[in-house]
Write a protein that holds these residues in place. Structure first.
Motif, PDB file in Angstrom:
ATOM      1  N   ASN A 114       0.773  -1.237  -0.063  1.00 21.95           N
ATOM      2  CA  ASN A 114       0.160   0.031  -0.040  1.00 21.95           C
ATOM      3  C   ASN A 114       0.852   1.323  -0.008  1.00 21.95           C
ATOM      4  O   ASN A 114       1.901   1.129   0.579  1.00 21.95           O
ATOM      5  N   ARG A 115       0.364   2.202  -0.618  1.00 20.23           N
ATOM      6  CA  ARG A 115       0.960   3.817  -0.222  1.00 20.23           C
ATOM      7  C   ARG A 115      -0.137   4.432   0.427  1.00 20.23           C
ATOM      8  O   ARG A 115      -1.287   4.712   0.172  1.00 20.23           O
ATOM      9  N   VAL A 116       0.299   5.071   1.429  1.00 20.44           N
ATOM     10  CA  VAL A 116      -0.748   5.803   2.132  1.00 20.44           C
ATOM     11  C   VAL A 116      -0.260   7.287   2.249  1.00 20.44           C
ATOM     12  O   VAL A 116       0.988   7.709   2.537  1.00 20.44           O
ATOM     13  N   GLU A 117      -1.163   8.233   2.018  1.00 22.00           N
ATOM     14  CA  GLU A 117      -0.792   9.570   2.182  1.00 22.00           C
ATOM     15  C   GLU A 117      -1.942  10.419   2.893  1.00 22.00           C
ATOM     16  O   GLU A 117      -3.207  10.093   2.947  1.00 22.00           O
ATOM     17  N   VAL A 118      -1.521  11.034   4.146  1.00 24.53           N
ATOM     18  CA  VAL A 118      -2.166  11.783   5.080  1.00 24.53           C
ATOM     19  C   VAL A 118      -2.552  13.109   4.540  1.00 24.53           C
ATOM     20  O   VAL A 118      -1.608  13.840   4.140  1.00 24.53           O
ATOM     21  N   LEU A 119      -3.785  13.343   4.327  1.00 24.55           N
ATOM     22  CA  LEU A 119      -4.318  14.577   3.930  1.00 24.55           C
ATOM     23  C   LEU A 119      -4.734  15.434   5.093  1.00 24.55           C
ATOM     24  O   LEU A 119      -5.845  15.158   5.593  1.00 24.55           O
ATOM     25  N   THR A 120      -4.216  16.543   5.263  1.00 22.57           N
ATOM     26  CA  THR A 120      -4.413  17.546   6.531  1.00 22.57           C
ATOM     27  C   THR A 120      -5.337  18.461   6.124  1.00 22.57           C
ATOM     28  O   THR A 120      -5.087  19.368   5.407  1.00 22.57           O
ATOM     29  N   ASN A 121      -6.685  18.415   6.526  1.00 20.80           N
ATOM     30  CA  ASN A 121      -7.741  19.393   6.062  1.00 20.80           C
ATOM     31  C   ASN A 121      -8.193  19.098   4.863  1.00 20.80           C
ATOM     32  O   ASN A 121      -7.623  18.754   3.714  1.00 20.80           O
ATOM     33  N   ALA A 122      -9.272  19.942   4.657  1.00 22.28           N
ATOM     34  CA  ALA A 122     -10.248  19.753   3.564  1.00 22.28           C
ATOM     35  C   ALA A 122      -9.499  20.353   2.083  1.00 22.28           C
ATOM     36  O   ALA A 122      -9.908  19.845   1.300  1.00 22.28           O
ATOM     37  N   ASP A 123      -8.934  21.423   2.325  1.00 22.30           N
ATOM     38  CA  ASP A 123      -8.521  22.259   1.125  1.00 22.30           C
ATOM     39  C   ASP A 123      -7.466  20.984   0.361  1.00 22.30           C
ATOM     40  O   ASP A 123      -7.528  20.988  -0.891  1.00 22.30           O
ATOM     41  N   VAL A 124      -6.794  20.372   1.273  1.00 22.49           N
ATOM     42  CA  VAL A 124      -5.587  19.524   0.576  1.00 22.49           C
ATOM     43  C   VAL A 124      -6.380  18.256  -0.029  1.00 22.49           C
ATOM     44  O   VAL A 124      -6.059  17.665  -1.095  1.00 22.49           O
ATOM     45  N   ALA A 125      -7.361  17.758   0.785  1.00 28.39           N
ATOM     46  CA  ALA A 125      -8.150  16.507   0.490  1.00 28.39           C
ATOM     47  C   ALA A 125      -8.907  16.807  -0.548  1.00 28.39           C
ATOM     48  O   ALA A 125      -9.042  15.875  -1.699  1.00 28.39           O
ATOM     49  N   TYR A 126      -9.670  18.086  -0.812  1.00 26.73           N
ATOM     50  CA  TYR A 126     -10.527  17.983  -1.961  1.00 26.73           C
ATOM     51  C   TYR A 126      -9.523  18.112  -3.229  1.00 26.73           C
ATOM     52  O   TYR A 126     -10.159  17.312  -4.408  1.00 26.73           O
ATOM     53  N   GLU A 127      -8.505  18.654  -3.166  1.00 26.71           N
ATOM     54  CA  GLU A 127      -7.730  18.886  -4.540  1.00 26.71           C
ATOM     55  C   GLU A 127      -7.351  17.632  -4.808  1.00 26.71           C
ATOM     56  O   GLU A 127      -7.282  17.392  -5.926  1.00 26.71           O
ATOM     57  N   ALA A 128      -6.926  16.704  -3.889  1.00 29.43           N
ATOM     58  CA  ALA A 128      -6.333  15.407  -4.125  1.00 29.43           C
ATOM     59  C   ALA A 128      -7.516  14.680  -4.866  1.00 29.43           C
ATOM     60  O   ALA A 128      -7.317  14.004  -5.726  1.00 29.43           O
ATOM     61  N   MET A 129      -8.884  14.470  -4.234  1.00 29.38           N
ATOM     62  CA  MET A 129      -9.927  13.767  -4.525  1.00 29.38           C
ATOM     63  C   MET A 129     -10.166  14.287  -6.113  1.00 29.38           C
ATOM     64  O   MET A 129     -10.534  13.474  -7.003  1.00 29.38           O
ATOM     65  N   LEU A 130     -10.198  15.536  -6.490  1.00 31.32           N
ATOM     66  CA  LEU A 130     -10.743  16.065  -7.750  1.00 31.32           C
ATOM     67  C   LEU A 130      -9.503  15.684  -8.569  1.00 31.32           C
ATOM     68  O   LEU A 130     -10.032  15.372  -9.859  1.00 31.32           O
ATOM     69  N   GLN A 131      -8.391  15.590  -8.327  1.00 32.11           N
ATOM     70  CA  GLN A 131      -7.235  15.434  -9.335  1.00 32.11           C
ATOM     71  C   GLN A 131      -7.284  13.810  -9.644  1.00 32.11           C
ATOM     72  O   GLN A 131      -7.357  13.311 -10.933  1.00 32.11           O
ATOM     73  N   GLU A 132      -7.688  12.897  -8.640  1.00 35.66           N
ATOM     74  CA  GLU A 132      -8.101  11.556  -9.073  1.00 35.66           C
ATOM     75  C   GLU A 132      -9.164  11.389  -9.955  1.00 35.66           C
ATOM     76  O   GLU A 132      -9.117  10.511 -10.717  1.00 35.66           O
ATOM     77  N   ILE A 152     -18.680  24.073  -2.557  1.00 32.73           N
ATOM     78  CA  ILE A 152     -17.996  22.756  -2.798  1.00 32.73           C
ATOM     79  C   ILE A 152     -18.653  21.740  -3.117  1.00 32.73           C
ATOM     80  O   ILE A 152     -18.059  20.860  -4.111  1.00 32.73           O
ATOM     81  N   GLY A 153     -19.766  21.570  -2.912  1.00 36.12           N
ATOM     82  CA  GLY A 153     -20.735  20.437  -3.576  1.00 36.12           C
ATOM     83  C   GLY A 153     -20.735  20.600  -4.933  1.00 36.12           C
ATOM     84  O   GLY A 153     -20.673  19.650  -5.880  1.00 36.12           O
ATOM     85  N   LEU A 154     -20.970  21.760  -5.543  1.00 38.93           N
ATOM     86  CA  LEU A 154     -20.907  22.076  -6.992  1.00 38.93           C
ATOM     87  C   LEU A 154     -19.723  21.937  -7.881  1.00 38.93           C
ATOM     88  O   LEU A 154     -19.888  21.409  -8.870  1.00 38.93           O
ATOM     89  N   ARG A 155     -18.768  21.848  -7.011  1.00 37.04           N
ATOM     90  CA  ARG A 155     -17.366  21.630  -7.596  1.00 37.04           C
ATOM     91  C   ARG A 155     -17.403  20.203  -7.768  1.00 37.04           C
ATOM     92  O   ARG A 155     -16.820  19.621  -8.923  1.00 37.04           O
ATOM     93  N   PHE A 156     -17.575  19.487  -6.963  1.00 35.23           N
ATOM     94  CA  PHE A 156     -17.563  17.932  -7.011  1.00 35.23           C
ATOM     95  C   PHE A 156     -18.675  17.411  -8.126  1.00 35.23           C
ATOM     96  O   PHE A 156     -18.364  16.640  -8.898  1.00 35.23           O
ATOM     97  N   GLN A 157     -19.842  18.088  -8.095  1.00 33.21           N
ATOM     98  CA  GLN A 157     -20.914  17.789  -9.033  1.00 33.21           C
ATOM     99  C   GLN A 157     -20.339  18.109 -10.406  1.00 33.21           C
ATOM    100  O   GLN A 157     -20.441  17.198 -11.378  1.00 33.21           O
TER     101      GLN A 157
END
Length: 475
Positions: A114-132, A152-157
């Motif tokens: 496994n590769r594990v990356e800790v994402l501290t706070n939503a701004d970092v987590a959201y960018e990682a999710m959107l990138q993937e 935020i919801g509309l960005r993901f939508q």
């Protein structure tokens, strides 16, 4: 006099029903009996509709377990197997009890590659999710307790709509209670674009089907079966500091790649089967991966549909294994007697037990209930810290240098026994060090609770704590 006798018999029947049904949970029994005493008849109706034991519903139990008998991903990669067992045995050398308990968690293998990356706070987590999400080629599985119809919801939508337009299969599920304010227009827009959208029990359905008290608190994103996300962050403006009352929002999320993603996928597909009746199998959902990093991860799910309280028992097993430290961050602290005893025993035996809680509260009754446990634990040496920078929503436990866990479960009765939850347990020094660093940074934004000062709180505060604690099994 006859009507008085009939009312008395009715009350006795109602009380006896609660006691018989909740014999495993004395604290919950007391809470519901208190409500019944204050609100006769109405209290019992409330109990029938929102507190019936979920696992006794045979139909739901069957629907919730379509993948239990066969691991659909077996053979997807040659890396799953004895390597993980041998490796974790070495990492947990000297911790035989903990190791054996972890081995026996149903449907939760300890995976090695496994590769594990800790994402501290939503701004970092959201960018990682959107990138993937933007990289997706075959499917995107998107599951959250709360999805907001905001910026935020509309960005993901929009990101999901774009991938659906490209022909990527997109499936979205959300909790009907946690996302009760989500507009119909939001979901209909996705449906028209070919996205499969299903709520996990709408509030009205949950009420009449006697499941209002049980919520899907999981947060899962799986992209192409190769990358997964899990943690405490939902989809909404408040997670990036958009709530004027709470301000800065501190949270922890994880990005996983490798073997552990198969277990995130399995959990999502189990939930999807429950909400849609669609059973999804095949290599495309469990593709071979190329991760070469050997990071040990165990993904553990729990919920009221099974009789094994896996996350609560994992927390307990970790706490009693501690020899040097227990560092814990949780936004809601309503522990059961086993967790309380484990913390007390650790502190008395010299383990460094530190717990970070929010100073600001998103729920006053939960905050008072949490603080009702502080005095007895402070008296034996447990140290509490109140986070003042904003609202801390991270759910992290670090035990010595041997394990750390983060995910969706709080240290409270709802997460242990009522909600559908999902945590990753990590046995990796690098990951533990990163979570340790975040914990130390958070301590700088905290004030420590001193026993002598806490004991001087007003009688009014103590009274509020007692009432909140009495009702805490319901929250």
């Amino acid at each position: 006099m006859l009507w008085v006798l009939l009312l008395l018999l009715l009350f006795i029947f109602q009380a006896a029903t609660i006691l018989i049904c909740e014999y495993k949970r004395p604290a919950k029994s007391v809470a519901w009996l208190s409500i019944l005493f204050i609100f006769p008849i109405i209290g019992f109706i409330m109990y029938v509709f929102i507190a019936r034991e979920y696992v006794r519903r045979k139909r739901v139990h069957v629907l919730a377990s379509p993948y239990d008998d066969k691991r659909e991903f077996q053979g997807a990669t040659s890396k799953v197997g004895s390597v993980s067992q041998n490796g974790v045995d070495s990492f947990l050398a000297g911790e035989q009890r903990l190791r054996e308990w972890l081995r026996h968690v149903p449907h939760a293998p300890i995976t090695a590659w496994n590769r594990v990356e800790v994402l501290t706070n939503a701004d970092v987590a959201y960018e990682a999710m959107l990138q993937e999400i933007r990289k997706a080629q075959h499917h995107i599985h998107f599951e959250f307790y709360t999805i907001r119809d905001d910026a935020i919801g509309l960005r993901f939508q929009q990101a999901l709509l774009e991938k659906a337009k490209e022909g990527v299969i997109v499936r979205v599920t959300y909790d009907g209670i946690g996302s009760h304010s989500l507009s119909k227009a939001y979901t209909e827009t996705m449906k028209r674009a070919g996205i499969a959208v299903q709520p996990f029990l709408k509030p009205l359905i949950a009420f009449f089907d006697k499941r209002l008290n049980y919520r899907n608190h999981r947060k899962i994103v799986v992209v192409d079966g190769l990358v997964g996300f899990v943690g405490g962050i939902n989809i909404g403006n408040e997670y990036v500091g958009g709530d004027p009352k709470l301000g800065f929002w501190r949270d922890t999320h994880l990005m996983l790649q490798g073997d552990s993603v198969y277990d995130l996928q399995r959990t999502f597909l189990t939930d999807w089967f429950f909400v849609s009746g669609e059973r999804l199998v095949g290599h495309s959902y469990y593709p071979s991966h190329s991760v070469q990093e050997s990071s040990f991860v165990q993904v553990i799910s729990s919920g009221p549909d099974v009789r094994w309280d896996a996350i609560q028992e994992m927390y307990f097993a970790g706490l009693i294994a501690a020899k040097q430290r227990i560092w814990m961050t949780t936004p809601y602290f309503i522990p059961d007697p086993g967790i309380i005893m484990a913390l007390k025993s650790a502190a008395i035996s010299g383990v460094d037990v530190r717990i970070i809680l929010p100073f600001k509260a998103d729920s006053l009754i939960v905050q008072y209930a949490s603080r009702s446990f502080l005095q007895e634990l402070l008296q034996v040496g447990v140290r509490f810290y109140l986070y003042r920078k904003g609202f801390i929503h991270a759910k992290v436990i670090i035990v010595d240098d041997i394990m750390a866990t983060s995910g969706t479960a709080n240290v409270d009765l709802r997460s242990f026994f009522s909600n559908f939850e999902l945590n990753a347990v990590m046995f990796d020094e690098k990951v533990i060090r990163r979570l340790e660093s975040d914990f130390e940074m958070d301590l700088k934004e905290c004030t420590e609770v001193r026993l002598d000062e806490f004991e001087r709180r007003s009688r009014s505060e103590k009274r509020k704590e007692r009432i909140a604690r009495l009702l805490s099994p319901l929250f």
